[in-house]
Motif scaffolding. Structure first.
Motif, PDB file in Angstrom:
ATOM      1  N   GLY A   1      87.628  41.917  38.931  1.00  0.00           N
ATOM      2  CA  GLY A   1      88.611  41.470  39.907  1.00  0.00           C
ATOM      3  C   GLY A   1      88.982  40.017  39.706  1.00  0.00           C
ATOM      4  N   ARG A   2      89.668  39.472  40.700  1.00  0.00           N
ATOM      5  CA  ARG A   2      90.096  38.074  40.665  1.00  0.00           C
ATOM      6  C   ARG A   2      89.369  37.304  41.764  1.00  0.00           C
ATOM      7  NH1 ARG A   2      93.599  36.661  36.981  1.00  0.00           N
ATOM      8  NH2 ARG A   2      94.956  38.271  36.172  1.00  0.00           N
ATOM      9  N   ILE A   3      88.904  36.106  41.425  1.00  0.00           N
ATOM     10  CA  ILE A   3      88.243  35.245  42.404  1.00  0.00           C
ATOM     11  C   ILE A   3      89.286  34.825  43.434  1.00  0.00           C
ATOM     12  CG2 ILE A   3      87.072  33.027  42.771  1.00  0.00           C
ATOM     13  CD1 ILE A   3      85.307  34.880  41.219  1.00  0.00           C
ATOM     14  N   VAL A   4      88.975  35.032  44.709  1.00  0.00           N
ATOM     15  CA  VAL A   4      89.851  34.590  45.787  1.00  0.00           C
ATOM     16  C   VAL A   4      89.394  33.229  46.289  1.00  0.00           C
ATOM     17  CG1 VAL A   4      90.649  35.098  48.137  1.00  0.00           C
ATOM     18  CG2 VAL A   4      90.422  36.946  46.467  1.00  0.00           C
ATOM     19  N   ARG A   5      88.069  33.113  46.506  1.00  0.00           N
ATOM     20  CA  ARG A   5      87.552  31.875  47.091  1.00  0.00           C
ATOM     21  C   ARG A   5      86.058  31.740  46.828  1.00  0.00           C
ATOM     22  NH1 ARG A   5      87.557  30.340  53.454  1.00  0.00           N
ATOM     23  NH2 ARG A   5      86.951  28.192  53.167  1.00  0.00           N
ATOM     24  N   LEU A   6      85.645  30.520  46.553  1.00  0.00           N
ATOM     25  CA  LEU A   6      84.224  30.171  46.487  1.00  0.00           C
ATOM     26  C   LEU A   6      83.919  29.438  47.782  1.00  0.00           C
ATOM     27  CD1 LEU A   6      84.282  28.820  42.845  1.00  0.00           C
ATOM     28  CD2 LEU A   6      83.140  30.893  43.582  1.00  0.00           C
ATOM     29  N   LEU A   7      83.099  30.040  48.640  1.00  0.00           N
ATOM     30  CA  LEU A   7      82.768  29.423  49.921  1.00  0.00           C
ATOM     31  C   LEU A   7      81.709  28.344  49.725  1.00  0.00           C
ATOM     32  CD1 LEU A   7      82.613  32.774  51.875  1.00  0.00           C
ATOM     33  CD2 LEU A   7      84.435  31.091  51.989  1.00  0.00           C
ATOM     34  N   ASP A   8      81.478  27.544  50.762  1.00  0.00           N
ATOM     35  CA  ASP A   8      80.466  26.491  50.690  1.00  0.00           C
ATOM     36  C   ASP A   8      79.090  27.109  50.512  1.00  0.00           C
ATOM     37  OD1 ASP A   8      82.317  24.456  50.990  1.00  0.00           O
ATOM     38  OD2 ASP A   8      82.144  24.439  53.179  1.00  0.00           O
ATOM     39  N   GLY A   9      78.317  26.520  49.620  1.00  0.00           N
ATOM     40  CA  GLY A   9      76.976  27.011  49.359  1.00  0.00           C
ATOM     41  C   GLY A   9      75.977  26.502  50.386  1.00  0.00           C
ATOM     42  N   TYR A  10      74.846  27.176  50.440  1.00  0.00           N
ATOM     43  CA  TYR A  10      73.761  26.790  51.336  1.00  0.00           C
ATOM     44  C   TYR A  10      72.434  27.084  50.635  1.00  0.00           C
ATOM     45  CZ  TYR A  10      73.644  31.799  52.308  1.00  0.00           C
ATOM     46  OH  TYR A  10      73.581  33.169  52.178  1.00  0.00           O
ATOM     47  N   PRO A  11      71.348  26.402  51.021  1.00  0.00           N
ATOM     48  CA  PRO A  11      70.059  26.647  50.362  1.00  0.00           C
ATOM     49  C   PRO A  11      69.345  27.864  50.941  1.00  0.00           C
ATOM     50  CG  PRO A  11      69.848  24.836  51.904  1.00  0.00           C
ATOM     51  CD  PRO A  11      71.291  25.248  51.918  1.00  0.00           C
ATOM     52  N   ARG A  12      68.628  28.571  50.083  1.00  0.00           N
ATOM     53  CA  ARG A  12      67.765  29.678  50.496  1.00  0.00           C
ATOM     54  C   ARG A  12      66.441  29.489  49.776  1.00  0.00           C
ATOM     55  NH1 ARG A  12      70.165  35.453  49.633  1.00  0.00           N
ATOM     56  NH2 ARG A  12      71.636  34.699  51.177  1.00  0.00           N
ATOM     57  N   GLU A  13      65.366  29.836  50.422  1.00  0.00           N
ATOM     58  CA  GLU A  13      64.034  29.611  49.868  1.00  0.00           C
ATOM     59  C   GLU A  13      63.501  30.862  49.179  1.00  0.00           C
ATOM     60  OE1 GLU A  13      59.837  28.990  52.010  1.00  0.00           O
ATOM     61  OE2 GLU A  13      61.269  27.402  52.453  1.00  0.00           O
ATOM     62  N   VAL A  14      62.859  30.668  48.015  1.00  0.00           N
ATOM     63  CA  VAL A  14      62.172  31.755  47.331  1.00  0.00           C
ATOM     64  C   VAL A  14      60.874  32.018  48.085  1.00  0.00           C
ATOM     65  CG1 VAL A  14      60.996  32.441  45.189  1.00  0.00           C
ATOM     66  CG2 VAL A  14      63.121  31.146  45.081  1.00  0.00           C
ATOM     67  N   ARG A  15      60.615  33.273  48.392  1.00  0.00           N
ATOM     68  CA  ARG A  15      59.359  33.602  49.079  1.00  0.00           C
ATOM     69  C   ARG A  15      58.199  33.549  48.102  1.00  0.00           C
ATOM     70  NH1 ARG A  15      61.832  38.799  51.340  1.00  0.00           N
ATOM     71  NH2 ARG A  15      63.417  37.915  52.664  1.00  0.00           N
ATOM     72  N   VAL A  16      57.096  32.997  48.568  1.00  0.00           N
ATOM     73  CA  VAL A  16      55.885  32.919  47.759  1.00  0.00           C
ATOM     74  C   VAL A  16      54.843  33.802  48.425  1.00  0.00           C
ATOM     75  CG1 VAL A  16      54.071  31.419  46.879  1.00  0.00           C
ATOM     76  CG2 VAL A  16      56.405  30.578  47.014  1.00  0.00           C
ATOM     77  N   GLY A  17      54.409  34.832  47.717  1.00  0.00           N
ATOM     78  CA  GLY A  17      53.393  35.739  48.250  1.00  0.00           C
ATOM     79  C   GLY A  17      52.036  35.068  48.282  1.00  0.00           C
ATOM     80  N   GLN A  18      51.386  35.088  49.428  1.00  0.00           N
ATOM     81  CA  GLN A  18      50.104  34.407  49.568  1.00  0.00           C
ATOM     82  C   GLN A  18      49.028  34.979  48.640  1.00  0.00           C
ATOM     83  OE1 GLN A  18      49.129  33.480  53.544  1.00  0.00           O
ATOM     84  NE2 GLN A  18      47.112  32.710  53.056  1.00  0.00           N
ATOM     85  N   PRO A  19      48.924  36.299  48.436  1.00  0.00           N
ATOM     86  CA  PRO A  19      47.882  36.785  47.521  1.00  0.00           C
ATOM     87  C   PRO A  19      48.055  36.266  46.092  1.00  0.00           C
ATOM     88  CG  PRO A  19      48.704  38.582  48.879  1.00  0.00           C
ATOM     89  CD  PRO A  19      49.582  37.399  49.137  1.00  0.00           C
ATOM     90  N   VAL A  20      49.286  36.194  45.619  1.00  0.00           N
ATOM     91  CA  VAL A  20      49.534  35.672  44.271  1.00  0.00           C
ATOM     92  C   VAL A  20      49.144  34.208  44.207  1.00  0.00           C
ATOM     93  CG1 VAL A  20      51.352  35.148  42.593  1.00  0.00           C
ATOM     94  CG2 VAL A  20      51.383  37.322  43.806  1.00  0.00           C
ATOM     95  N   LEU A  21      49.543  33.453  45.209  1.00  0.00           N
ATOM     96  CA  LEU A  21      49.244  32.030  45.238  1.00  0.00           C
ATOM     97  C   LEU A  21      47.734  31.781  45.303  1.00  0.00           C
ATOM     98  CD1 LEU A  21      50.414  29.198  45.292  1.00  0.00           C
ATOM     99  CD2 LEU A  21      50.594  29.386  47.766  1.00  0.00           C
ATOM    100  N   VAL A  22      47.021  32.541  46.120  1.00  0.00           N
ATOM    101  CA  VAL A  22      45.564  32.379  46.238  1.00  0.00           C
ATOM    102  C   VAL A  22      44.885  32.715  44.910  1.00  0.00           C
ATOM    103  CG1 VAL A  22      43.504  33.321  47.356  1.00  0.00           C
ATOM    104  CG2 VAL A  22      45.477  32.678  48.735  1.00  0.00           C
ATOM    105  N   ALA A  23      45.334  33.783  44.239  1.00  0.00           N
ATOM    106  CA  ALA A  23      44.736  34.155  42.953  1.00  0.00           C
ATOM    107  C   ALA A  23      44.961  33.068  41.904  1.00  0.00           C
ATOM    108  CB  ALA A  23      45.319  35.478  42.468  1.00  0.00           C
ATOM    109  N   VAL A  24      46.166  32.526  41.835  1.00  0.00           N
ATOM    110  CA  VAL A  24      46.461  31.463  40.869  1.00  0.00           C
ATOM    111  C   VAL A  24      45.641  30.226  41.186  1.00  0.00           C
ATOM    112  CG1 VAL A  24      48.263  29.865  40.084  1.00  0.00           C
ATOM    113  CG2 VAL A  24      48.757  32.299  40.247  1.00  0.00           C
ATOM    114  N   LEU A  25      45.580  29.840  42.449  1.00  0.00           N
ATOM    115  CA  LEU A  25      44.830  28.639  42.818  1.00  0.00           C
ATOM    116  C   LEU A  25      43.321  28.816  42.616  1.00  0.00           C
ATOM    117  CD1 LEU A  25      46.764  27.405  45.983  1.00  0.00           C
ATOM    118  CD2 LEU A  25      46.792  26.440  43.677  1.00  0.00           C
ATOM    119  N   ALA A  26      42.801  30.007  42.864  1.00  0.00           N
ATOM    120  CA  ALA A  26      41.371  30.247  42.650  1.00  0.00           C
ATOM    121  C   ALA A  26      41.029  30.143  41.169  1.00  0.00           C
ATOM    122  CB  ALA A  26      40.976  31.615  43.197  1.00  0.00           C
ATOM    123  N   ALA A  27      41.854  30.776  40.318  1.00  0.00           N
ATOM    124  CA  ALA A  27      41.602  30.703  38.879  1.00  0.00           C
ATOM    125  C   ALA A  27      41.763  29.272  38.382  1.00  0.00           C
ATOM    126  CB  ALA A  27      42.546  31.643  38.131  1.00  0.00           C
ATOM    127  N   ALA A  28      42.751  28.561  38.896  1.00  0.00           N
ATOM    128  CA  ALA A  28      42.949  27.162  38.500  1.00  0.00           C
ATOM    129  C   ALA A  28      41.798  26.299  38.994  1.00  0.00           C
ATOM    130  CB  ALA A  28      44.278  26.640  39.049  1.00  0.00           C
TER     131      ALA A  28
END
Length: 182
Positions: free
Chosen positions: A23-50
């Motif tokens: 198609g054809r671009i009509v409009r690029l609206l103003d952007g906004y920030p969104r946060e990547v979710r961090v799963g606590q089990p993954v984070l705990v496993a990485v931090l424990a091994a580190a």
């Protein structure tokens, strides 16, 4: 008395369901920030091994020098995921429908303009209320192939922490293997 005009036609903005939309671009609206979710089990496993590798490094550092270690990021900082830019994009598809999709991440400022003819490769998001996100853009007007990039969990944690976690995981595996042999 107020009368309703039955000839009034309001065009709805739809979320495309096809994987590839042209198609054809009509409009690029103003952007906004969104946060990547961090799963606590993954984070705990990485931090424990580190932490295992960190303990070994602290012992070695204390034996050979009195220098202090590098500043570490807190669990709270790591749990709060990285932010990325979300830009809503409106386009008119080949059937004439007004569609909305989301562009995650950054592109060069000159990459997309209103009226550009584009072919988008889309992916549904986890939330059905959100429009699909753009995976790849072929700007048919300029001939550019564009791939937006966003921050990920792994880029947020960073190579030093991930390498330390890998080393810690190897140390734990080696200790377990050694304990099983004895």
């Amino acid at each position: 008395m107020v009368t309703m005009d039955s000839d009034l036609h309001i065009r709805r903005i739809v979320h495309p369901t096809d994987r590839i939309v042209t198609g054809r671009i009509v409009r690029l609206l103003d952007g906004y920030p969104r946060e990547v979710r961090v799963g606590q089990p993954v984070l705990v496993a990485v931090l424990a091994a580190a932490g295992v590798a960190g303990l070994l490094a602290a012992v070695v550092r204390s034996l050979f020098s009195a220098g202090s270690g590098a500043a570490r990021r807190r669990f709270k900082d790591l749990k709060k995921g990285p932010e990325y830019l979300v830009t809503p994009v409106r386009l008119r598809d080949s059937a004439g429908q007004l569609c909305e999709v989301e562009l995650h991440g950054h592109l060069p400022q000159s990459a997309l303009h209103p009226a550009d003819h584009v072919q988008l490769t889309l992916r549904r998001q986890g939330d059905p209320d959100l429009p699909p996100k753009i995976e790849r853009i072929v700007n048919l007007t300029t001939g550019q192939l564009l791939t937006p990039r966003t921050a990920t969990l792994w880029s947020h944690l960073g190579p030093p922490l991930l390498l330390q976690a890998a080393l810690g995981g190897l140390l734990v595996a080696a200790l377990l293997a050694w304990a099983a042999l004895t």
